[in-house]
Motif scaffolding. Structure first.
Motif, PDB file in Angstrom:
ATOM      1  N   UNK A  85      40.037  26.326  57.039  1.00 41.39           N
ATOM      2  CA  UNK A  85      41.005  27.111  56.265  1.00 41.39           C
ATOM      3  C   UNK A  85      40.475  28.519  56.034  1.00 41.39           C
ATOM      4  N   UNK A  86      41.306  29.511  56.308  1.00 42.53           N
ATOM      5  CA  UNK A  86      40.986  30.896  55.992  1.00 42.53           C
ATOM      6  C   UNK A  86      42.022  31.401  54.991  1.00 42.53           C
ATOM      7  N   UNK A  87      41.554  31.840  53.841  1.00 39.52           N
ATOM      8  CA  UNK A  87      42.425  32.436  52.828  1.00 39.52           C
ATOM      9  C   UNK A  87      42.471  33.939  53.076  1.00 39.52           C
ATOM     10  N   UNK A  88      43.634  34.415  53.473  1.00 35.95           N
ATOM     11  CA  UNK A  88      43.827  35.830  53.775  1.00 35.95           C
ATOM     12  C   UNK A  88      44.106  36.578  52.478  1.00 35.95           C
ATOM     13  N   UNK A  89      43.083  37.296  51.999  1.00 37.77           N
ATOM     14  CA  UNK A  89      43.212  38.057  50.759  1.00 37.77           C
ATOM     15  C   UNK A  89      43.367  39.551  51.039  1.00 37.77           C
ATOM     16  N   UNK A  90      43.798  39.873  52.248  1.00 36.76           N
ATOM     17  CA  UNK A  90      43.866  41.265  52.698  1.00 36.76           C
ATOM     18  C   UNK A  90      45.261  41.856  52.513  1.00 36.76           C
ATOM     19  N   UNK A  91      45.306  43.177  52.504  1.00 36.83           N
ATOM     20  CA  UNK A  91      46.560  43.922  52.520  1.00 36.83           C
ATOM     21  C   UNK A  91      46.479  44.984  53.611  1.00 36.83           C
TER      22      UNK A  91
END
Length: 199
Positions: A85-91
């Protein structure tokens, strides 16, 4: 469940503080190597350890919090994701100008997923500013809301449980290309909203 963070800027450090405060063990990595994170890991105590990016990428759950312009380089050459699982916390903004990146109409997390073949990507932890994200999620007599979205139901359930462990109230927005657009910045209507759930 092993947890790691790739990226030690404002958002990555805020996430590390959340995990440490909740008593959850995690590793953190950046492009400059573990030694550059000594001050942060000393501040946060024994729950957070500094590792290489390659080591961080092997965790069961990986927070990805890297400036958009450096994202492709940050994940290039990493081991196969194999369903982790990769949590994408980017904008999708350029730093430091905060100008929107032209994604050709694609959702930002769809772009991120394309850089991580084999990963189960969940969009989350991106819609609050770092200073607010790092504070106590208990607010105004309730719990601060975190949105999440993704295309894999089991991965979303894992992230939802983690959100709850950290003291937040999670709200499922649906798929990456659907709900993910609502929480992406810029463009979505939900970023920077500081919502509190009282139920």
């Amino acid at each position: 469940m092993n947890i790691s963070i790739i990226g030690a800027g404002a958002i990555g450090s805020a996430i590390a503080r959340l995990l440490s405060r909740a008593g959850l063990d995690a590793s953190i990595a950046n492009s400059r190597g573990p030694a550059s994170l000594a001050a942060l890991t000393t501040e946060l105590g024994p729950h957070i350890t500094a590792v290489s990016v390659e080591e961080a990428a092997k965790a069961d759950v990986v927070f990805l919090a890297v400036q958009w312009g450096r994202l492709a380089d940050a994940v290039r050459g990493l081991p196969a994701w194999n369903g982790r699982i990769v949590i994408d916390a980017n904008n999708a903004i350029e730093a430091p100008s905060f100008q929107a990146v032209d994604l050709g109409g694609r959702a930002s997390s769809t772009v991120v997923a394309g850089l991580l073949p084999g990963a189960r990507v969940v969009k989350a932890f991106n819609h609050l500013v770092a200073a607010l994200l790092a504070t106590d999620p208990q607010a105004e007599g309730g719990r601060r809301v975190l949105f999440y979205s993704g295309d894999d139901a089991d991965a979303k359930q894992t992230v939802a449980k983690l959100i709850e462990q950290l003291g937040y109230a999670g709200i499922d927005l649906g798929t990456l290309d659907g709900g993910g657009r609502l929480a992406q910045f810029p463009g979505g209507p939900l970023p920077v909203l500081n919502l509190v759930r009282h139920a």
